[in-house]
Design an enzyme around this catalytic site. Structure first.
Site, PDB file in Angstrom:
ATOM      1  N   GLY A  75      45.587  33.250  48.242  1.00  0.00           N
ATOM      2  CA  GLY A  75      46.847  32.937  47.604  1.00  0.00           C
ATOM      3  C   GLY A  75      47.005  31.489  47.191  1.00  0.00           C
ATOM      4  O   GLY A  75      47.992  31.124  46.543  1.00  0.00           O
TER       5      GLY A  75
ATOM      6  N   SER B 148      41.498  33.010  47.852  1.00  0.00           N
ATOM      7  CA  SER B 148      41.024  34.204  48.558  1.00  0.00           C
ATOM      8  C   SER B 148      39.604  34.590  48.165  1.00  0.00           C
ATOM      9  O   SER B 148      38.881  35.200  48.959  1.00  0.00           O
ATOM     10  CB  SER B 148      41.964  35.380  48.284  1.00  0.00           C
ATOM     11  OG  SER B 148      42.055  35.639  46.893  1.00  0.00           O
TER      12      SER B 148
ATOM     13  N   ASP C 165      39.235  45.360  42.665  1.00  0.00           N
ATOM     14  CA  ASP C 165      40.624  45.251  42.195  1.00  0.00           C
ATOM     15  C   ASP C 165      40.712  44.403  40.933  1.00  0.00           C
ATOM     16  O   ASP C 165      41.785  43.931  40.564  1.00  0.00           O
ATOM     17  CB  ASP C 165      41.526  44.668  43.286  1.00  0.00           C
ATOM     18  CG  ASP C 165      41.099  43.257  43.703  1.00  0.00           C
ATOM     19  OD1 ASP C 165      40.045  42.777  43.215  1.00  0.00           O
ATOM     20  OD2 ASP C 165      41.811  42.630  44.505  1.00  0.00           O
TER      21      ASP C 165
ATOM     22  N   HIS D 159      38.849  40.402  43.090  1.00  0.00           N
ATOM     23  CA  HIS D 159      38.068  40.002  44.258  1.00  0.00           C
ATOM     24  C   HIS D 159      36.685  40.648  44.246  1.00  0.00           C
ATOM     25  O   HIS D 159      36.500  41.744  43.732  1.00  0.00           O
ATOM     26  CB  HIS D 159      38.826  40.362  45.535  1.00  0.00           C
ATOM     27  CG  HIS D 159      40.109  39.616  45.683  1.00  0.00           C
ATOM     28  ND1 HIS D 159      41.309  40.135  45.246  1.00  0.00           N
ATOM     29  CD2 HIS D 159      40.377  38.387  46.190  1.00  0.00           C
ATOM     30  CE1 HIS D 159      42.275  39.254  45.492  1.00  0.00           C
ATOM     31  NE2 HIS D 159      41.730  38.183  46.062  1.00  0.00           N
TER      32      HIS D 159
ATOM     33  N   ASN E 112      45.238  31.775  40.736  1.00  0.00           N
ATOM     34  CA  ASN E 112      46.592  32.087  41.201  1.00  0.00           C
ATOM     35  C   ASN E 112      47.672  31.294  40.465  1.00  0.00           C
ATOM     36  O   ASN E 112      48.855  31.612  40.572  1.00  0.00           O
ATOM     37  CB  ASN E 112      46.703  31.833  42.711  1.00  0.00           C
ATOM     38  CG  ASN E 112      45.882  32.824  43.513  1.00  0.00           C
ATOM     39  OD1 ASN E 112      45.826  34.003  43.189  1.00  0.00           O
ATOM     40  ND2 ASN E 112      45.213  32.345  44.550  1.00  0.00           N
TER      41      ASN E 112
END
Length: 241
Positions: A95, A65, A214, A217, A125
Site C-alpha cells: 500500500g 506490496s 490480480d 501482484h 499506488n
C-alpha cells in the site's frame, strides 16, 4: 521617492511575493510530502529499523506490496536464491506510495548502513490520485534522498511495473507516463534505470492472470522473471564478477 510611488512599489513587491508562495504551494503535492501511515504500518517500519541496526546490509529492495511480496509464497524461494546470499533487506510495505517511502527513509530505514546497491520500484499506488509528473517527482525525491543519505550506494531505479488488463488501463497509462520521466533520473554512474515491464506482457500489451493473478501482484514465475531480468545489472552495481 513620493509616498504614493513607494506604496505602489511595495504593493508590487508584495504581489510578486504572494505569487511566488502560490507557485510553491501549487508544486507541493502529496507524492513528495513525507507522511507515515497507521499503527500496523508503523510496526513493519519499526521492524526495518531493528533489522538495519544489526548491520550487514549489502543490498536494499525498496517499494510497496510488490516488493514486500518477496517474503510471501510467490517470492520467497526466489529471494532465498538471489538475495539472501547478498545480505539483502526487503524494505517493501503493501500500500505504500512515494510519500510513505520518503517518510521511512527519514525515520530510520537506512540509518547507519552503507549498502553496495539499492533497487527501487515504487509509484503504482500513486496512480489513482497523482499525475504522471507528480509520481515521477516523488520517485526523484526518493532518489535524491538516497543519494544524500547513502552517497556510496548505487541505485537501480525500475520502471513501475505494468498493471491492468491492457494498454487502455487508466492507471497503467499514468504509470507509463511516469516511467518516461523516471528514466531521465539515470546518470550512468550512481543512478541506473531499467524497464523490465515488457517481460510481463504479451506483444499486444496484454497482461495475463497467469503472470499477475490480480493484474498487479506477481506470482512465483513472475518473481523469477524479475530477478533474472535485473541480475546482470545487480551484479554490476554490487561489483560482483
Amino acid at each position: 521617492m513620493p509616498l504614493s510611488r513607494r506604496v505602489f512599489a511595495l504593493l508590487c513587491l508584495l504581489s510578486v511575493a504572494i505569487s511566488q508562495v502560490a507557485v510553491a504551494q501549487e508544486k507541493k503535492h502529496s507524492a513528495i510530502t513525507p507522511v507515515p501511515r497507521d499503527a500496523n504500518w508503523m510496526k513493519r517500519h519499526d521492524s526495518f529499523n531493528e533489522r538495519v541496526k544489526k548491520g550487514n546490509v549489502d543490498l536494499l529492495l525498496i517499494g510497496d506490496s510488490i516488493t514486500q511480496g518477496w517474503e510471501g509464497g510467490g517470492g520467497k524461494k526466489v529471494w532465498e536464491k538471489y538475495y539472501t546470499p547478498r545480505n539483502a533487506v526487503n524494505l517493501g510495505i503493501g500500500g505504500d506510495r512515494t510519500e510513505h517511502v520518503l517518510w521511512r527513509l527519514d525515520n530510520g530505514n537506512i540509518e547507519g548502513i552503507s549498502p553496495k546497491a539499492a533497487v527501487i520500484m515504487i509509484g503504482t499506488n500513486n496512480s489513482g490520485s497523482n499525475t504522471s509528473e507528480e509520481i515521477a517527482e516523488g520517485v526523484a525525491a526518493i532518489v535524491t534522498k538516497l543519494r544524500t543519505k547513502l552517497p556510496k550506494t548505487k541505485l537501480l531505479v525500475l520502471a513501475i511495473f505494468p498493471r491492468g488488463a491492457n494498454n487502455e488501463d487508466k492507471r497503467r497509462l499514468v504509470n507509463v507516463g511516469a516511467n518516461k520521466l523516471i528514466a531521465k533520473l539515470a546518470d550512468g554512474d550512481m543512478v541506473h534505470f531499467l524497464d523490465i515491464g515488457p517481460k510481463f506482457l504479451k506483444e499486444d500489451g496484454t497482461l495475463e492472470k497467469s503472470v499477475m493473478p490480480d493484474l498487479l501482484h506477481l506470482n512465483e514465475s513472475s518473481y523469477t522473471t524479475w530477478a533474472e531480468s535485473i541480475e546482470p545489472k545487480v551484479k554490476e552495481l554490487m561489483g560482483e564478477k
